[in-house]
Design a protein around this motif. Structure first.
Motif, PDB file in Angstrom:
ATOM      1  N   GLY A  16      -6.090-118.880-124.045  1.00  8.90           N
ATOM      2  CA  GLY A  16      -7.479-118.915-123.587  1.00  8.90           C
ATOM      3  C   GLY A  16      -8.159-117.563-123.734  1.00  8.90           C
ATOM      4  O   GLY A  16      -9.312-117.477-124.178  1.00  8.90           O
ATOM      5  N   ILE A  17      -7.429-116.508-123.376  1.00  6.86           N
ATOM      6  CA  ILE A  17      -7.988-115.146-123.479  1.00  6.86           C
ATOM      7  C   ILE A  17      -8.293-114.808-124.940  1.00  6.86           C
ATOM      8  O   ILE A  17      -9.362-114.293-125.265  1.00  6.86           O
ATOM      9  CB  ILE A  17      -7.009-114.125-122.847  1.00  6.86           C
ATOM     10  N   LEU A  18      -7.333-115.144-125.820  1.00  9.85           N
ATOM     11  CA  LEU A  18      -7.530-114.859-127.250  1.00  9.85           C
ATOM     12  C   LEU A  18      -8.657-115.718-127.834  1.00  9.85           C
ATOM     13  O   LEU A  18      -9.437-115.270-128.671  1.00  9.85           O
ATOM     14  CB  LEU A  18      -6.221-115.090-128.010  1.00  9.85           C
TER      15      LEU A  18
ATOM     16  N   SER B  69      -2.414-113.717-133.970  1.00  6.86           N
ATOM     17  CA  SER B  69      -1.388-112.666-133.882  1.00  6.86           C
ATOM     18  C   SER B  69      -1.950-111.347-134.410  1.00  6.86           C
ATOM     19  O   SER B  69      -2.779-111.332-135.322  1.00  6.86           O
ATOM     20  CB  SER B  69      -0.157-113.073-134.672  1.00  6.86           C
ATOM     21  N   ARG B  70      -1.514-110.255-133.826  1.00  7.17           N
ATOM     22  CA  ARG B  70      -2.081-108.950-134.149  1.00  7.17           C
ATOM     23  C   ARG B  70      -1.947-108.618-135.638  1.00  7.17           C
ATOM     24  O   ARG B  70      -2.860-108.125-136.263  1.00  7.17           O
ATOM     25  CB  ARG B  70      -1.420-107.864-133.301  1.00  7.17           C
ATOM     26  N   GLU B  71      -0.756-108.927-136.201  1.00  4.90           N
ATOM     27  CA  GLU B  71      -0.509-108.559-137.599  1.00  4.90           C
ATOM     28  C   GLU B  71      -0.826-109.687-138.577  1.00  4.90           C
ATOM     29  O   GLU B  71      -0.534-109.577-139.770  1.00  4.90           O
ATOM     30  CB  GLU B  71       0.965-108.150-137.775  1.00  4.90           C
ATOM     31  N   GLY B  72      -1.376-110.798-138.045  1.00  4.51           N
ATOM     32  CA  GLY B  72      -1.707-111.907-138.939  1.00  4.51           C
ATOM     33  C   GLY B  72      -0.491-112.696-139.390  1.00  4.51           C
ATOM     34  O   GLY B  72      -0.579-113.501-140.312  1.00  4.51           O
ATOM     35  N   ARG B  73       0.637-112.474-138.758  1.00  6.13           N
ATOM     36  CA  ARG B  73       1.841-113.237-139.095  1.00  6.13           C
ATOM     37  C   ARG B  73       2.707-113.353-137.847  1.00  6.13           C
ATOM     38  O   ARG B  73       2.656-112.492-136.964  1.00  6.13           O
ATOM     39  CB  ARG B  73       2.627-112.562-140.223  1.00  6.13           C
ATOM     40  N   LEU B  74       3.485-114.440-137.777  1.00  8.07           N
ATOM     41  CA  LEU B  74       4.364-114.654-136.622  1.00  8.07           C
ATOM     42  C   LEU B  74       5.700-115.215-137.094  1.00  8.07           C
ATOM     43  O   LEU B  74       5.728-116.054-138.010  1.00  8.07           O
ATOM     44  CB  LEU B  74       3.751-115.660-135.651  1.00  8.07           C
ATOM     45  N   PRO B  75       6.812-114.779-136.455  1.00  7.78           N
ATOM     46  CA  PRO B  75       8.103-115.406-136.748  1.00  7.78           C
ATOM     47  C   PRO B  75       8.079-116.870-136.307  1.00  7.78           C
ATOM     48  O   PRO B  75       7.492-117.190-135.266  1.00  7.78           O
ATOM     49  CB  PRO B  75       9.098-114.619-135.892  1.00  7.78           C
ATOM     50  N   LEU B  76       8.713-117.744-137.067  1.00  8.50           N
ATOM     51  CA  LEU B  76       8.764-119.166-136.729  1.00  8.50           C
ATOM     52  C   LEU B  76       9.317-119.397-135.316  1.00  8.50           C
ATOM     53  O   LEU B  76       8.841-120.276-134.594  1.00  8.50           O
ATOM     54  CB  LEU B  76       9.616-119.921-137.762  1.00  8.50           C
ATOM     55  N   SER B  77      10.306-118.582-134.922  1.00  7.30           N
ATOM     56  CA  SER B  77      10.916-118.764-133.599  1.00  7.30           C
ATOM     57  C   SER B  77       9.877-118.538-132.483  1.00  7.30           C
ATOM     58  O   SER B  77       9.875-119.248-131.473  1.00  7.30           O
ATOM     59  CB  SER B  77      12.078-117.797-133.421  1.00  7.30           C
ATOM     60  N   ILE B  78       9.008-117.566-132.689  1.00  4.38           N
ATOM     61  CA  ILE B  78       7.984-117.271-131.667  1.00  4.38           C
ATOM     62  C   ILE B  78       6.956-118.406-131.605  1.00  4.38           C
ATOM     63  O   ILE B  78       6.477-118.761-130.525  1.00  4.38           O
ATOM     64  CB  ILE B  78       7.271-115.931-131.993  1.00  4.38           C
ATOM     65  N   ILE B  79       6.653-118.987-132.758  1.00  2.00           N
ATOM     66  CA  ILE B  79       5.692-120.106-132.778  1.00  2.00           C
ATOM     67  C   ILE B  79       6.208-121.251-131.900  1.00  2.00           C
ATOM     68  O   ILE B  79       5.476-121.802-131.079  1.00  2.00           O
ATOM     69  CB  ILE B  79       5.448-120.590-134.228  1.00  2.00           C
ATOM     70  N   GLY B  80       7.480-121.592-132.054  1.00  2.00           N
ATOM     71  CA  GLY B  80       8.073-122.657-131.256  1.00  2.00           C
ATOM     72  C   GLY B  80       8.043-122.344-129.771  1.00  2.00           C
ATOM     73  O   GLY B  80       7.746-123.204-128.939  1.00  2.00           O
ATOM     74  N   ARG B 113      16.863-112.697-142.467  1.00  2.00           N
ATOM     75  CA  ARG B 113      17.024-114.011-141.828  1.00  2.00           C
ATOM     76  C   ARG B 113      15.763-114.415-141.060  1.00  2.00           C
ATOM     77  O   ARG B 113      15.563-115.565-140.705  1.00  2.00           O
ATOM     78  CB  ARG B 113      18.206-113.996-140.859  1.00  2.00           C
ATOM     79  N   ARG B 114      14.955-113.406-140.743  1.00  6.38           N
ATOM     80  CA  ARG B 114      13.758-113.686-139.951  1.00  6.38           C
ATOM     81  C   ARG B 114      12.617-114.089-140.895  1.00  6.38           C
ATOM     82  O   ARG B 114      12.291-113.347-141.825  1.00  6.38           O
ATOM     83  CB  ARG B 114      13.402-112.417-139.175  1.00  6.38           C
ATOM     84  N   VAL B 115      12.030-115.261-140.637  1.00  8.44           N
ATOM     85  CA  VAL B 115      10.954-115.744-141.512  1.00  8.44           C
ATOM     86  C   VAL B 115       9.624-115.741-140.742  1.00  8.44           C
ATOM     87  O   VAL B 115       9.555-116.203-139.602  1.00  8.44           O
ATOM     88  CB  VAL B 115      11.269-117.162-142.046  1.00  8.44           C
ATOM     89  N   TYR B 116       8.606-115.226-141.390  1.00  6.44           N
ATOM     90  CA  TYR B 116       7.266-115.178-140.810  1.00  6.44           C
ATOM     91  C   TYR B 116       6.367-116.229-141.448  1.00  6.44           C
ATOM     92  O   TYR B 116       6.561-116.594-142.607  1.00  6.44           O
ATOM     93  CB  TYR B 116       6.615-113.819-141.063  1.00  6.44           C
ATOM     94  N   ALA B 117       5.372-116.663-140.689  1.00  6.12           N
ATOM     95  CA  ALA B 117       4.309-117.504-141.251  1.00  6.12           C
ATOM     96  C   ALA B 117       3.009-116.722-141.184  1.00  6.12           C
ATOM     97  O   ALA B 117       2.733-116.054-140.186  1.00  6.12           O
ATOM     98  CB  ALA B 117       4.181-118.795-140.462  1.00  6.12           C
ATOM     99  N   SER B 118       2.236-116.767-142.263  1.00  4.87           N
ATOM    100  CA  SER B 118       0.885-116.183-142.225  1.00  4.87           C
ATOM    101  C   SER B 118      -0.082-117.136-142.928  1.00  4.87           C
ATOM    102  O   SER B 118       0.340-118.016-143.686  1.00  4.87           O
ATOM    103  CB  SER B 118       0.875-114.799-142.879  1.00  4.87           C
TER     104      SER B 118
END
Lengths: 166, 166
Positions: A16-18, B69-80, B113-118
């Motif tokens: 919400g903040i974002l 996201s600040r960098e315009g990309r996020l790890p898939l694990s964080i998205i979940g 091993r870490r995959v990002y989505a942007s």
């Protein structure tokens, strides 16, 4: 789903903040996302307590509706109408309930195209146990007092007001 | 779903009356059933307005989260984690978004091993249009005033309080 470690912050609050920063008014987004999440939590909880009875919440609702009918039987079309689900979903639920011996399909004497569902004695027994299981967890809403429940019901009622005219 | 003729009565209200007669206190059943129904109405509405963009609400949420996201990309694990969905659901959503050219998968330089989505530029454009489409229908909640929204958000927040510690 409910078993994951809690996040150190409320993810919907943060979204919400974002949203306010990047998009604009976040009031409807926050509420809509909350409804999605709470539905997900509740259904996971209901299906968990109903699983030992080989029921889902959708099939529980069918049993409950049929049991409430005056004659102990309901036409399949009415079941779909009342539960507001697609005829195919009703057929699938009834198929499963018939296969597990909880429901009987009976044709109408007057109109052979009309099919009724009624509960077997096993169906009645399983429905009693399922009802108790859901009441024991207070339908996942034990954190809410009577005032919260009334508010929630009334506000949600206005969102679903297109479903009925009264 | 929203296109069926309205019933001449509120089916949840009626279920509540029958529940009180046959079972007992209906306050949590009525609220839980209302949440289920409203979620169903909202998701049907969201998917309807997002369909021309070849998006579902679940995939919209992924795009939105990555864009914030600040960098315009996020790890898939964080998205979940943030969307509180199963890793398989994230993988499926990302697969679909990559196939439609809205998202890119990029590996981490440090940790392969870490995959990002942007988002691709198409992804950003579609996200803007999807956001507008959802804002135009006020996330299905146009009937609610500011006070209703605040109440709803706060009461639902206590139901989902196990999701976070703050």
């Amino acid at each position: 789903m409910g078993d994951r470690a809690p996040l150190p912050f409320d993810p919907i609050e943060r979204a919400g903040i974002l949203w306010e920063k990047h998009v604009g008014d976040a009031s409807s987004m926050r509420v809509a996302t909350s409804i999605m999440r709470v539905q997900q939590l509740l259904i996971a909880e209901f299906d968990r307590v109903l699983k030992p009875l080989d029921l889902t919440f959708a099939r529980f609702e069918v049993l409950r509706l049929v049991s409430f009918s005056r004659e102990g039987r309901l036409p399949l079309s009415i079941i779909g109408e009342r539960l507001m689900v697609h005829p195919t979903s009703v057929t699938n639920a009834i198929d499963r309930l018939v296969a597990s011996g909880l429901v009987m399909r009976t044709p109408d004497d007057q109109d052979r195209r009309r099919v009724y569902a009624s509960l077997t004695s096993d169906g009645k027994r399983v429905l009693r146990r399922a009802t108790k299981a859901l009441m024991d967890i207070d339908f996942g809403l034990a954190t809410l007092d009577g005032r919260d429940r009334a508010q929630l019901f009334n506000v949600l009622r206005s969102v679903r007001s297109a479903d009925f005219s009264d």
